[in-house]
Design a protein around this motif. Sequence first.
Motif, mmCIF file in Angstrom:
data_model
loop_
_atom_site.group_PDB
_atom_site.id
_atom_site.type_symbol
_atom_site.label_atom_id
_atom_site.label_comp_id
_atom_site.label_asym_id
_atom_site.label_seq_id
_atom_site.Cartn_x
_atom_site.Cartn_y
_atom_site.Cartn_z
ATOM 1 N N VAL A 17 0.841 -1.197 0.000
ATOM 2 C CA VAL A 17 0.000 0.000 0.000
ATOM 3 C C VAL A 17 0.880 1.252 0.000
ATOM 4 C CG1 VAL A 17 -1.749 1.289 1.275
ATOM 5 C CG2 VAL A 17 -1.886 -1.207 1.167
ATOM 6 N N GLY A 18 1.932 1.231 0.820
ATOM 7 C CA GLY A 18 2.836 2.372 0.877
ATOM 8 C C GLY A 18 3.521 2.631 -0.447
ATOM 9 N N LYS A 19 3.882 1.568 -1.155
ATOM 10 C CA LYS A 19 4.506 1.749 -2.470
ATOM 11 C C LYS A 19 3.526 2.408 -3.434
ATOM 12 C CE LYS A 19 6.575 -0.505 -6.448
ATOM 13 N NZ LYS A 19 5.634 0.131 -7.390
ATOM 14 N N ARG A 20 2.285 1.967 -3.416
ATOM 15 C CA ARG A 20 1.288 2.560 -4.299
ATOM 16 C C ARG A 20 1.113 4.055 -3.990
ATOM 17 N NH1 ARG A 20 -2.648 0.573 -7.642
ATOM 18 N NH2 ARG A 20 -0.947 -0.875 -8.113
ATOM 19 N N HIS A 21 1.102 4.399 -2.705
ATOM 20 C CA HIS A 21 0.985 5.805 -2.327
ATOM 21 C C HIS A 21 2.235 6.586 -2.721
ATOM 22 C CE1 HIS A 21 -2.216 4.857 0.995
ATOM 23 N NE2 HIS A 21 -2.686 4.714 -0.233
ATOM 24 N N LEU A 22 3.403 5.963 -2.565
ATOM 25 C CA LEU A 22 4.643 6.629 -2.966
ATOM 26 C C LEU A 22 4.650 6.879 -4.466
ATOM 27 C CD1 LEU A 22 7.505 7.694 -2.353
ATOM 28 C CD2 LEU A 22 8.336 5.345 -2.698
ATOM 29 N N ASP A 23 4.208 5.913 -5.238
ATOM 30 C CA ASP A 23 4.152 6.098 -6.692
ATOM 31 C C ASP A 23 3.268 7.291 -7.051
ATOM 32 O OD1 ASP A 23 5.856 3.998 -7.266
ATOM 33 O OD2 ASP A 23 4.254 2.540 -7.562
ATOM 34 N N ALA A 24 2.134 7.418 -6.360
ATOM 35 C CA ALA A 24 1.242 8.546 -6.624
ATOM 36 C C ALA A 24 1.896 9.863 -6.213
ATOM 37 C CB ALA A 24 -0.081 8.354 -5.877
ATOM 38 N N ALA A 25 2.610 9.830 -5.088
ATOM 39 C CA ALA A 25 3.302 11.042 -4.638
ATOM 40 C C ALA A 25 4.370 11.468 -5.633
ATOM 41 C CB ALA A 25 3.919 10.803 -3.258
ATOM 42 N N LEU A 26 5.084 10.499 -6.173
ATOM 43 C CA LEU A 26 6.149 10.817 -7.122
ATOM 44 C C LEU A 26 5.595 11.326 -8.446
ATOM 45 C CD1 LEU A 26 8.646 7.883 -6.467
ATOM 46 C CD2 LEU A 26 8.860 10.273 -5.759
ATOM 47 N N GLU A 27 4.386 10.917 -8.801
ATOM 48 C CA GLU A 27 3.757 11.484 -9.991
ATOM 49 C C GLU A 27 3.519 12.979 -9.808
ATOM 50 O OE1 GLU A 27 3.191 10.168 -12.938
ATOM 51 O OE2 GLU A 27 4.117 8.296 -12.268
ATOM 52 N N GLU A 35 15.691 9.386 -6.705
ATOM 53 C CA GLU A 35 16.150 8.003 -6.785
ATOM 54 C C GLU A 35 15.467 7.226 -5.662
ATOM 55 O OE1 GLU A 35 20.327 7.594 -6.471
ATOM 56 O OE2 GLU A 35 20.782 8.669 -8.319
ATOM 57 N N VAL A 36 14.862 6.099 -5.994
ATOM 58 C CA VAL A 36 14.197 5.274 -4.988
ATOM 59 C C VAL A 36 14.968 3.970 -4.830
ATOM 60 C CG1 VAL A 36 12.076 4.102 -4.305
ATOM 61 C CG2 VAL A 36 11.947 6.282 -5.539
ATOM 62 N N HIS A 37 15.327 3.646 -3.593
ATOM 63 C CA HIS A 37 16.060 2.418 -3.281
ATOM 64 C C HIS A 37 15.296 1.654 -2.210
ATOM 65 C CE1 HIS A 37 19.832 3.742 -5.333
ATOM 66 N NE2 HIS A 37 19.315 4.930 -5.079
ATOM 67 N N TRP A 38 15.202 0.339 -2.405
ATOM 68 C CA TRP A 38 14.485 -0.523 -1.467
ATOM 69 C C TRP A 38 15.482 -1.232 -0.556
ATOM 70 C CZ3 TRP A 38 9.189 -0.779 -0.959
ATOM 71 C CH2 TRP A 38 8.475 -0.001 -1.890
ATOM 72 N N ARG A 39 15.228 -1.143 0.747
ATOM 73 C CA ARG A 39 16.165 -1.653 1.750
ATOM 74 C C ARG A 39 15.513 -2.762 2.567
ATOM 75 N NH1 ARG A 39 19.689 2.620 2.730
ATOM 76 N NH2 ARG A 39 21.013 1.120 3.824
ATOM 77 N N PRO A 40 16.305 -3.730 3.063
ATOM 78 C CA PRO A 40 15.733 -4.940 3.666
ATOM 79 C C PRO A 40 15.368 -4.817 5.142
ATOM 80 C CG PRO A 40 18.112 -5.146 3.556
ATOM 81 C CD PRO A 40 17.766 -3.846 2.877
ATOM 82 N N VAL A 116 10.127 -4.978 -7.162
ATOM 83 C CA VAL A 116 9.449 -4.953 -5.863
ATOM 84 C C VAL A 116 7.938 -5.050 -6.062
ATOM 85 C CG1 VAL A 116 8.948 -3.512 -3.855
ATOM 86 C CG2 VAL A 116 11.290 -3.728 -4.673
ATOM 87 N N GLU A 117 7.408 -4.310 -7.015
ATOM 88 C CA GLU A 117 5.977 -4.386 -7.328
ATOM 89 C C GLU A 117 5.595 -5.807 -7.736
ATOM 90 O OE1 GLU A 117 2.021 -3.365 -7.992
ATOM 91 O OE2 GLU A 117 3.595 -2.119 -7.071
#
Length: 204
Positions: A17-27, A35-40, A116-117
């Motif tokens: 859900v957070g990724k979907r919201h982040l994608d909308a924010a970045l639009e 730059e978006v990086h995914w961390r473990p 990630v998606e």
Amino acid sequence: MPRIDVISDAICPWCWVGKRHLDAALETLGRDGYEVHWRPFQLNPDMPEEGVDRSAYRAAKFGSVERGRELDARVAAMGAEAGLEFRHDRMTRTPNTVRAHRLIRFAEGPRQHALVEALFRAYFAEGQDIGDTAVLAAIAEAQGIEGAAEFLAGNALDAEIRAEDAGFRRLGISGVPSFALDGQVLWSGAMPAAQMVEALRAGA
């Protein structure tokens, strides 16, 4: 270019859900401006390598199968508001996610975000076991990431992923998703896109 680090686990529903919201924010902000990086981060750092039966795991964690289903229904409703389909009825395993995190790191670069998606969709919508090497390799191949099967057959980046996960815990991070801008954690949780826009602008 500002860097956003998303501290996340591949089996965290709020992370999708957070990724979907982040994608909308970045639009709104201009996707090419960050730059978006995914961390473990592992929600279950002591999970057996082969994973466990999901129903048994959820019953043990939440006290009963019924309570687990109530929480699943809540997540599914929130996901639907973000345009995501959670199919908990298809999910039979709760996997160990170290291999998934290794693959995400292996894909560091322009294909990482899409991978990630694909991992979220494979687990939450399709019920695939994303702790399984063959499943992960097939997902990577579908994303055009070459060499994933050979990489996953070994243990490259395993120690680095576990150390990074442990490091986040030492920093006090206990919930995901957490979002950092240029090394500073700004918030945790899947807050709405408009609030993400405000937080990223304020943190710039």
